[in-house]
Structure formats: C-alpha cells, structure tokens
Motif scaffolding. Structure first.
Motif, mmCIF file in Angstrom:
data_model
loop_
_atom_site.group_PDB
_atom_site.id
_atom_site.type_symbol
_atom_site.label_atom_id
_atom_site.label_comp_id
_atom_site.label_asym_id
_atom_site.label_seq_id
_atom_site.Cartn_x
_atom_site.Cartn_y
_atom_site.Cartn_z
ATOM 1 N N GLY A 129 0.855 -1.262 0.066
ATOM 2 C CA GLY A 129 0.253 -0.057 -0.052
ATOM 3 C C GLY A 129 0.769 1.341 0.226
ATOM 4 N N VAL A 130 0.265 2.242 0.058
ATOM 5 C CA VAL A 130 0.921 3.508 -0.358
ATOM 6 C C VAL A 130 0.653 4.618 0.865
ATOM 7 N N LEU A 131 1.779 5.164 1.139
ATOM 8 C CA LEU A 131 1.477 6.419 2.298
ATOM 9 C C LEU A 131 1.948 7.557 1.543
ATOM 10 N N ALA A 132 0.881 8.820 1.561
ATOM 11 C CA ALA A 132 1.169 9.652 0.771
ATOM 12 C C ALA A 132 0.613 11.180 1.469
ATOM 13 N N GLY A 133 1.390 12.165 1.483
ATOM 14 C CA GLY A 133 1.174 13.360 1.989
ATOM 15 C C GLY A 133 0.923 14.420 0.897
ATOM 16 N N LEU A 134 0.121 15.222 0.846
ATOM 17 C CA LEU A 134 -0.282 16.121 -0.186
ATOM 18 C C LEU A 134 -0.109 17.691 0.266
ATOM 19 N N TRP A 135 0.220 18.584 -0.422
ATOM 20 C CA TRP A 135 0.233 19.975 0.020
ATOM 21 C C TRP A 135 -0.236 20.937 -0.795
ATOM 22 N N ASN A 136 -0.892 21.832 -0.712
ATOM 23 C CA ASN A 136 -1.049 22.892 -1.597
ATOM 24 C C ASN A 136 -0.163 24.021 -1.190
ATOM 25 N N VAL A 137 0.527 24.274 -2.150
ATOM 26 C CA VAL A 137 1.530 25.563 -1.814
ATOM 27 C C VAL A 137 1.554 26.443 -2.939
ATOM 28 N N LEU A 138 1.843 27.905 -2.714
ATOM 29 C CA LEU A 138 1.762 28.937 -3.725
ATOM 30 C C LEU A 138 2.997 28.946 -4.601
ATOM 31 N N ASP A 139 2.937 28.994 -5.932
ATOM 32 C CA ASP A 139 3.837 29.031 -6.972
ATOM 33 C C ASP A 139 4.584 30.494 -6.764
ATOM 34 N N ASP A 140 5.683 30.526 -6.071
ATOM 35 C CA ASP A 140 6.320 31.963 -5.851
ATOM 36 C C ASP A 140 7.240 32.448 -6.975
ATOM 37 N N ARG A 141 7.124 31.365 -8.109
ATOM 38 C CA ARG A 141 7.921 31.457 -9.257
ATOM 39 C C ARG A 141 7.403 32.890 -9.958
ATOM 40 N N VAL A 142 6.013 32.832 -9.652
ATOM 41 C CA VAL A 142 5.279 33.980 -10.337
ATOM 42 C C VAL A 142 5.541 35.292 -9.696
ATOM 43 N N GLU A 143 5.612 36.427 -10.196
ATOM 44 C CA GLU A 143 6.188 37.638 -9.489
ATOM 45 C C GLU A 143 5.365 38.079 -8.313
ATOM 46 N N TRP A 144 4.060 38.185 -8.747
ATOM 47 C CA TRP A 144 2.969 38.711 -7.834
ATOM 48 C C TRP A 144 2.755 38.073 -6.816
ATOM 49 N N VAL A 145 2.763 36.484 -7.153
ATOM 50 C CA VAL A 145 2.560 35.642 -5.784
ATOM 51 C C VAL A 145 3.942 35.885 -4.856
ATOM 52 N N ALA A 156 0.497 33.841 7.677
ATOM 53 C CA ALA A 156 -0.269 33.458 6.541
ATOM 54 C C ALA A 156 0.426 32.439 5.503
ATOM 55 N N ILE A 157 1.745 32.584 5.273
ATOM 56 C CA ILE A 157 2.376 31.753 4.352
ATOM 57 C C ILE A 157 3.382 31.240 5.015
ATOM 58 N N GLY A 158 3.149 29.911 5.635
ATOM 59 C CA GLY A 158 3.897 29.270 6.579
ATOM 60 C C GLY A 158 5.133 28.481 5.901
ATOM 61 N N PRO A 159 6.006 27.765 6.753
ATOM 62 C CA PRO A 159 6.962 27.250 6.509
ATOM 63 C C PRO A 159 7.125 26.200 5.378
ATOM 64 N N ARG A 160 5.780 25.807 4.790
ATOM 65 C CA ARG A 160 5.922 24.667 3.757
ATOM 66 C C ARG A 160 4.910 25.165 2.579
ATOM 67 N N ASP A 161 4.698 26.430 2.656
ATOM 68 C CA ASP A 161 3.617 27.001 1.498
ATOM 69 C C ASP A 161 4.179 27.588 0.406
ATOM 70 N N THR A 162 5.458 27.183 0.101
ATOM 71 C CA THR A 162 6.041 27.708 -1.005
ATOM 72 C C THR A 162 6.924 26.487 -1.556
ATOM 73 N N PRO A 163 7.281 26.306 -2.860
ATOM 74 C CA PRO A 163 7.638 24.854 -3.189
ATOM 75 C C PRO A 163 9.148 24.783 -2.494
ATOM 76 N N ASP A 164 9.928 25.617 -2.701
ATOM 77 C CA ASP A 164 11.396 25.405 -2.108
ATOM 78 C C ASP A 164 11.341 24.949 -0.626
#
Length: 254
Positions: A129-145, A156-164
C-alpha cells in the motif's frame, strides 16, 4: 497548551470558512499519489472538512475519513454525507490492521507525531500500500505571488507554503515511518485556485498562524494583504487564478 498544540487545534473555530475557501487538490497529483496502491480503499487521515476526500472520490476511491476536530468533522459530514467519517487521529487510527490500500493526508502530515503515527499508518496499510502526503503551496515563481508571500508574512504563508520551503520542510517527515515504508518519492503538479481579492483574503485568514493571532493584529495583517492585492493589476478587480502547486510525498508499504 504549547504553541504547536495551539496551532494544531485552531482550525475548528474556522471550520465553515475552511470548507468554503480552502482549495481542493490537483487531480493529477491525487492520481499519482495513489498509483502504486493495490486497490481503492483509501484512508484520508487528518481529513479536516474533506477537501482531499472530495478529490479522492472524484478519482474513484472508496474513502474513509478520520479527523480529530469535531467541528471540522461536522463540516465534512455535511459536505460529503456519503463518506464514512470517524473521529480519531494519526496517533490512534480507529481502523483494523491492513484495512486500507492507501493512507493519504492533505495539508496535515506535518501536524502528526510521526514517531507514533508512523507505526499506526503502517498497521492499517496493506502490504504494498501507499502512504502519501499532499500539500497545496503557492507558486512563488510567479512575481506577484512572491510579492504576496512577502507581504502576508509567516503567519499566513507558513514554512511549507512555497515549493522550495516545502521540499526542505518535508525532507524528514517520513523518518517516523521509515521502518515500514520505502524511500520517499516527491512530485509537484500545477494547480490553481479561482479567487477574488476578498476570497483570497478569506482563504489566508484560515491559516493557523492567522487564527491564533490577537484580533487587532489579524485585522491589520489582513488589511495589508488586501492593500497589496488592490495594488496589483492581476488581482485588483474580479476573479483571477491563484497559481499553486500540489506537492506530493509518496512511500510504499514494505
């Protein structure tokens, strides 16, 4: 109550807003998370109001949801009445041994005590079977983001809310499950969330760091975000798409 527990337990008071404003998950990410699973029995652990449960149903999974907060659980049951929804947590999963083909968690695994939750998740998982965690993060490669992340701040933008940041913060999450699961795989999938300035402010207001703020500080922080969105041509008027990624950590039960 320590600071981590205060953050972890903050969501119930905002369950209705969470259900209304938080995004779902990229369908491609959900399918990839489940790909190696031997069947369709899926546990959504730390299910909240059912954002990931709904995405799992959409790809044909047979879902059981487990959530410790009664107010969040009530919203899940209201929104997804066909899903079996149980009160419980990752450290004491109310399911029999080897009863699911996949254990998944949406924006939740970082709240688990993995030293305790790892053996529990292994216990309820079928071999292979599988264990998987999914997170929605902001794509801060986009300048306005990227600008939004700077203005909104860490509440509001926590320690895992951008890709890096997600890659760095997630690197060790699987350690508590390493004795039972394979080496982790990481993947990222484009996603987007249709918002207006008002509804994006309402979304960010459901972040744990914002929920535990004193009222005057929260009002000031959200006002700063609103001013920034009003200043940007991409977000000043009407609907827009907030660029996001659904990021996935996946392991297989040994």
């Amino acid at each position: 109550m320590d600071a981590d527990e205060q953050l972890r337990s903050s969501f119930g008071a905002a369950a209705l807003a969470y259900a209304e404003h938080r995004p779902d998950y990229a369908p491609a990410a959900v399918r990839w998370a489940l790909e190696p699973a031997p069947g369709s029995r899926v546990l959504d652990l730390g299910a909240g109001t059912g954002k990931l449960s709904g995405s799992l149903l959409a790809v044909g999974a047979d879902v059981v949801a487990v959530e410790p907060d009664e107010e969040m659980l009530a919203e899940l049951r209201r929104g997804l009445p066909g899903v079996r929804a149980l009160n419980g947590d990752a450290e004491g999963i109310p399911l029999p041994d080897a009863s699911v083909d996949a254990v998944v968690a949406g924006n939740a695994m970082h709240w688990f005590d993995m030293a305790v939750a790892g053996p529990e998740m292994a216990r309820v998982s079928a071999v292979g079977g599988v264990l998987a965690g999914l997170w929605n993060v902001l794509d801060d490669r986009v300048e306005w983001v990227a600008g939004l992340a700077r203005v909104a701040g860490s509440a509001a933008i926590g320690p895992r809310d951008t890709p890096d940041a997600w890659r760095g913060e997630t690197a060790a999450l699987h350690a508590g499950a390493a004795a039972w699961f394979s080496s982790p795989e990481l993947a990222e999938f484009p996603h987007g969330h249709t918002r207006t300035a008002d509804s994006l402010v309402a979304t960010l207001a459901t972040r744990a760091g914002m929920l535990v703020m004193r009222e005057e500080k929260r009002t000031a922080a959200l006002g700063g975000i609103r001013d920034y969105l009003a200043s940007r041509p991409e977000t000043a008027e009407g609907e827009f798409t907030l660029p996001m990624l659904t990021c996935v950590l996946r392991l297989r039960r040994s």
